[in-house]
Motif scaffolding. Structure first.
Motif, PDB file in Angstrom:
ATOM      1  N   GLU A  63       0.834  -1.194   0.000  1.00  0.00           N
ATOM      2  CA  GLU A  63       0.000   0.000   0.000  1.00  0.00           C
ATOM      3  C   GLU A  63       0.874   1.253   0.000  1.00  0.00           C
ATOM      4  O   GLU A  63       1.778   1.395   0.816  1.00  0.00           O
ATOM      5  CB  GLU A  63      -0.936   0.012   1.220  1.00  0.00           C
ATOM      6  CG  GLU A  63      -1.866   1.202   1.273  1.00  0.00           C
ATOM      7  CD  GLU A  63      -2.809   1.273   0.065  1.00  0.00           C
ATOM      8  OE1 GLU A  63      -3.018   2.397  -0.415  1.00  0.00           O
ATOM      9  OE2 GLU A  63      -3.310   0.230  -0.381  1.00  0.00           O
ATOM     10  N   ASN A  71      -6.755   6.472  -1.478  1.00  0.00           N
ATOM     11  CA  ASN A  71      -7.179   5.222  -0.847  1.00  0.00           C
ATOM     12  C   ASN A  71      -8.399   5.471   0.043  1.00  0.00           C
ATOM     13  O   ASN A  71      -8.564   4.871   1.091  1.00  0.00           O
ATOM     14  CB  ASN A  71      -6.033   4.577  -0.046  1.00  0.00           C
ATOM     15  CG  ASN A  71      -6.287   3.115   0.244  1.00  0.00           C
ATOM     16  OD1 ASN A  71      -6.902   2.408  -0.542  1.00  0.00           O
ATOM     17  ND2 ASN A  71      -5.813   2.659   1.387  1.00  0.00           N
ATOM     18  N   ASP A  78      -6.287   0.127  -5.019  1.00  0.00           N
ATOM     19  CA  ASP A  78      -4.940  -0.295  -5.394  1.00  0.00           C
ATOM     20  C   ASP A  78      -4.634  -0.178  -6.874  1.00  0.00           C
ATOM     21  O   ASP A  78      -3.544  -0.542  -7.307  1.00  0.00           O
ATOM     22  CB  ASP A  78      -4.726  -1.754  -4.973  1.00  0.00           C
ATOM     23  CG  ASP A  78      -4.779  -1.937  -3.470  1.00  0.00           C
ATOM     24  OD1 ASP A  78      -4.378  -1.008  -2.743  1.00  0.00           O
ATOM     25  OD2 ASP A  78      -5.224  -3.011  -3.030  1.00  0.00           O
TER      26      ASP A  78
END
Length: 191
Positions: A96, A121, A127
């Motif tokens: 991440e 995010n 992603d």
């Protein structure tokens, strides 16, 4: 002996390469003449499915390397699509916040949308990167957004693979086939 070793090295480089000389069939490819790469759309699908399709034909979703490529893709593809965005290869699936190209190559250029402070995010698990089209509202067309499980077309990129060698050791590079031809003719090629 050096000539023989050079010939063996060159031949082994060629025999391990699996490069295609032209883009895979089944797509309508458009060449970017400034970098020699070819691009095509996938059908509308998730990022993961678009990337899997690209990999299945020996490609990846596009990795945008500079502003020139970004501008060309926008004017050629993105500005003309009906959905609000297109999948590109950038993702942070492995770690991440650590973005990489679909091929795993490092990021050398970014074009995140400042509206929404992308990549945000914001919904968790965002992603995969998309590039906004002109049809998106409340965003900046051509900029990128991190997304999750969106259904868009993807942009597949095919790059011709050419191995270059230094024939003389002085920075004069040529393609591998020419080097093999020189080596067969008895010339020394420095790799």
């Amino acid at each position: 002996m050096k000539h023989l070793l050079t010939s063996i090295l060159l031949l082994s480089l060629c025999s391990t390469a699996t490069a295609q000389s032209s883009p895979p069939s089944g797509y309508t490819w458009t060449e970017n003449s400034s970098n020699g790469h070819y691009y095509a759309f996938t059908d509308v699908k998730s990022w993961a499915d678009a990337q899997s399709e690209a990999v299945a034909v020996g490609c990846n979703l596009v990795t945008i390397r500079n502003q020139s490529e970004q501008d060309w893709l926008f004017s050629t593809f993105v500005s003309q699509v009906t959905p609000v965005g297109l999948h590109i290869g950038f993702n942070d699936i492995n770690v991440e916040g650590t973005w990489e190209g679909g091929s795993g190559e490092p990021v050398t250029f970014e074009n995140w949308d400042p509206i929404g402070a992308e990549p945000s995010n914001s919904y968790g698990g965002e992603d995969e990167a998309i590039i906004w089209s002109n049809n998106a509202s409340s965003v900046t067309p051509g900029k990128w957004n991190d997304a999750h499980s969106t259904q868009f077309h993807g942009i597949i990129e095919w790059r011709p693979t050419t191995v270059y060698v230094d024939q003389s050791g002085n920075g004069d590079y040529t393609d591998i086939q020419s080097a093999i031809d020189w080596s067969i003719n008895g010339d020394t090629v420095i790799v």
